[in-house]
Design an enzyme around this catalytic site. Structure first.
Site, PDB file in Angstrom:
ATOM      1  N   CYS A  18      38.260  58.767  30.831  1.00  0.00           N
ATOM      2  CA  CYS A  18      38.370  57.582  29.973  1.00  0.00           C
ATOM      3  C   CYS A  18      39.350  56.571  30.574  1.00  0.00           C
ATOM      4  CB  CYS A  18      38.774  57.980  28.562  1.00  0.00           C
ATOM      5  SG  CYS A  18      40.498  58.531  28.410  1.00  0.00           S
ATOM      6  N   ALA A  22      42.885  57.652  30.795  1.00  0.00           N
ATOM      7  CA  ALA A  22      43.103  58.587  31.904  1.00  0.00           C
ATOM      8  C   ALA A  22      43.331  57.825  33.198  1.00  0.00           C
ATOM      9  CB  ALA A  22      41.908  59.526  32.050  1.00  0.00           C
ATOM     10  N   ARG A  35      46.763  66.246  37.628  1.00  0.00           N
ATOM     11  CA  ARG A  35      46.405  65.849  38.993  1.00  0.00           C
ATOM     12  C   ARG A  35      47.377  66.391  40.034  1.00  0.00           C
ATOM     13  NH1 ARG A  35      44.533  60.305  40.871  1.00  0.00           N
ATOM     14  NH2 ARG A  35      43.053  61.470  42.106  1.00  0.00           N
ATOM     15  N   HIS A  72      42.408  51.717  35.517  1.00  0.00           N
ATOM     16  CA  HIS A  72      43.095  51.349  36.760  1.00  0.00           C
ATOM     17  C   HIS A  72      43.429  49.865  36.743  1.00  0.00           C
ATOM     18  CE1 HIS A  72      40.357  54.695  38.558  1.00  0.00           C
ATOM     19  NE2 HIS A  72      41.457  55.219  38.057  1.00  0.00           N
TER      20      HIS A  72
HETATM   21  S1  SF4 Z   1      41.520  61.387  25.825  1.00  0.00           S
HETATM   22 FE1  SF4 Z   1      42.299  60.177  24.093  1.00  0.00          FE
HETATM   23  S2  SF4 Z   1      42.182  58.066  24.845  1.00  0.00           S
HETATM   24 FE2  SF4 Z   1      40.829  59.266  26.190  1.00  0.00          FE
HETATM   25  S3  SF4 Z   1      38.756  59.149  25.238  1.00  0.00           S
HETATM   26 FE3  SF4 Z   1      39.775  61.003  24.441  1.00  0.00          FE
HETATM   27  S4  SF4 Z   1      40.692  60.277  22.489  1.00  0.00           S
HETATM   28 FE4  SF4 Z   1      40.271  58.447  23.713  1.00  0.00          FE
END
Ligand code: SF4
Length: 574
Positions: free
Chosen positions: A94, A97, A128, A226
């Site tokens: 996502c 991330a 990572r 990014h």
């Molecule tokens: S990890 Fe958190 S921010 Fe990323 S898609 Fe899942 S709920 Fe959304």
């Protein structure tokens, strides 16, 4: 603790032996010739319908645009950086991330507070394997996970107060130089204003506090995160401090962009740069400290490793401060040598060139015996790469060192230019998902803008074989007839493995164990499993040994996939 001053320079005899004029004629512009596909490799064109056969017609049409058979002489257009079809199992991560987990997370002395449920925080905590080697007495928060631990209460009544309290608490406990706040999906949905809270806390605490609107659902993949991370670092950090006087003495000052010190890659590159006499001002962001990023505007060259995650920073620094950028690849011994030669050609200093060549000669003398002993055991064995937005390209070079052909490859979150090269940038359609990400309005800084190279200098460098501000994509360095698949799905990956019987697949954690249950070793290139470093000369040696161990292990022949008993579709790689 960093002890770069103790790293030995090349011997005087090695430096004296360098013929600088001959070096200046070396070709740095032509893409590396790929390893040809094995004769028994299946015809990729006939495989395409097989990959897509389970999809309904509309999905099939969409996915077809992401699959190409490579031709390095006439690079085919590929679709990339668009939404994954719902229901398809993708490798992507996502937006949050990409922002926190990839770009900002490795900075050691920033307290990174995740504003969201605890699960999001856990997701980006040390996954990572970014490593750090901080100077004695310096702060290092890499091992911590800071979160506001949002619950139903904050979802209903708002989480800004809890965020402000979390920032205060982190400051009271650790007194960091800076605190960054990362928004997760629920924050965007309920509308918490993390930037207002950050501004308020900056005033209250007197340190740099800044927020990122990197809610997970933004954009189509981690690529959006990014970009958001680049924007935030550029707005709030770069240019806020002065370069220390002792670092100004060396004119060969570079920033390394898109190197995240996974498994210690950055340590090896710091060692190589120190040997060459190149001053590494800042790495964005592996083994990095806040102050290094804050005075990065005083470097004289930006080197871009992972282009996809950090090109925005390079472009903005060039516009505001006049620092040109060059694409490099420090994965693979030959690519490392070529990238060092690019630095030498850019600075155009005979003493630097001689020193760099002497380092290359000494380092390659250690690489060659190991490479030549391993190559006969692995050459010709087919490999697949499904990773990153630049990594699948970079690692082709490492496999090229061993003459292992890359039969199929693709990225998770790349854009078209990462496949086809920077020449296609003008023809990429900007869709609504990309427009969602802020484009900063950057102009030359009235005081700090100092063009390091004139337009004429850049043109001369191009004539001399060094492309400044340009890059090749993955496809020009892939073999003709190789399969290219963007945002590969699990079903497509399984079918490719069944067709090609690769000796090794490089991928991520989401598909690693599916691949291994099919009897094929999988090297994770997100975090290197437990290995590394793989960058630079010593990293290449590590990788050669590991590849030898993986592809020649007999254990893979003994694996029967769990589904074989019922379906009879056992697949063995060998
Ligand atoms: S990890 Fe958190 S921010 Fe990323 S898609 Fe899942 S709920 Fe959304």
């Amino acid at each position: 603790m960093k002890k770069l001053s103790e790293i030995p320079a090349p011997s005087a005899a090695s430096v004296a032996a360098v013929d600088v004029t001959a070096v200046s004629r070396l070709d740095l512009a032509t893409p590396r010739t790929p390893v040809s596909l094995p004769h028994q490799a299946p015809d990729a064109e006939t495989l395409v319908p097989e990959l897509l056969k389970s999809y309904p017609p509309q999905v099939l049409r969409k996915r077809r645009r992401h699959i190409r058979v490579n031709d390095p002489d006439t690079i085919p257009e590929i679709e990339a950086n668009v939404r994954t079809v719902p229901g398809i199992i993708t490798q992507r991560g996502c937006c949050y991330a990409g922002c926190k987990g990839v770009v900002l997370g490795p900075v050691t002395d920033i307290v990174h507070i995740v504003h969201g449920p605890v699960g999001c925080s856990y997701y980006a905590w040390m996954t990572r394997r970014n490593q750090a080697d901080v100077p004695e007495g310096a702060q290092n928060f890499l091992n911590y996970a800071f979160t506001t631990d949002m619950t139903e209460h904050e979802i209903i009544f708002g989480g800004e107060q809890k965020l402000a309290q979390a920032i205060r608490e982190a400051y009271d406990l650790f007194h960091p130089k800076a605190i960054a706040v990362f928004s997760t999906c629920p924050v965007g949905l309920i509308g918490d204003d993390v930037h207002a809270v950050a501004t308020q806390m900056r005033k209250e605490l007197g340190i740099n506090v800044f927020g990122f609107s990197c809610e997970g659902y933004k954009g189509v993949s981690q690529s959006a995160g990014h970009h958001i991370a680049n924007n935030g670092l550029f707005k709030h950090v770069v240019g806020t401090e002065e370069l220390p006087a002792e670092l100004r003495e060396n004119p060969f000052r570079v920033n390394l962009l898109g190197e995240y010190n996974i498994g210690g890659d950055a340590f090896e590159l710091e060692r190589v740069f120190a040997r060459c006499g190149i001053e590494l001002v800042a790495t964005f962001s592996g083994n990095a400290q806040y102050s290094e990023l804050a005075h990065a505007q005083d470097a004289n060259l930006n080197l871009i490793m992972c282009h996809r995650s950090i090109n925005y920073m390079a472009e903005m620094m060039e516009t505001k401060y006049g620092i040109p950028w060059v694409k490099v690849n420090f994965i693979g011994a030959e690519s490392t040598a070529k990238s060092l030669r690019k630095i030498a050609r850019y600075f155009d200093d005979p003493a630097l060139t001689a020193r760099i060549e002497a380092v290359i000669a000494e380092e390659m003398a250690a690489v060659e015996p190991i490479r030549s002993s391993i190559r006969p055991r692995v050459a010709g064995r087919p490999v697949m790469l499904w990773v990153g937005g630049s990594r699948a390209h970079h690692y082709q070079s490492l496999f090229g060192d061993l003459e292992m052909p890359v039969v199929a490859a693709g990225y998770e979150f790349a854009h078209r230019d990462d496949y086809e090269g920077s020449t296609v940038l003008g023809s990429i359609t900007i869709d609504a998902d990309s427009r969602n990400i802020e484009e900063l309005d950057v102009a030359p800084d009235p005081e700090a803008y100092r063009p390091r190279k004139s337009v004429t200098d850049v043109a001369e460098l191009a004539l001399n074989g060094l492309k400044v501000g340009e890059y090749e994509g993955m496809m020009p360095e892939m073999a003709k007839g190789a399969m290219v698949v963007d945002d590969i799905s699990h079903v497509e990956l399984e079918r490719l493995i069944e067709a090609y019987h690769p000796a090794l697949v490089c991928s991520g954690i989401k598909d690693k164990y599916v691949i291994e249950k099919m009897g094929v070793p999988c090297k994770q290139l997100h975090n290197y499993d437990y290995g590394g470093p793989y960058a630079g000369f010593r990293g290449a040696i590590n990788f050669y040994k590991e590849i030898d161990r993986m592809v020649n292990a007999k254990v893979w022949n003994l694996i029967a996939p769990p589904w074989a008993a019922t379906s009879g579709s056992a697949t063995s790689a060998h």
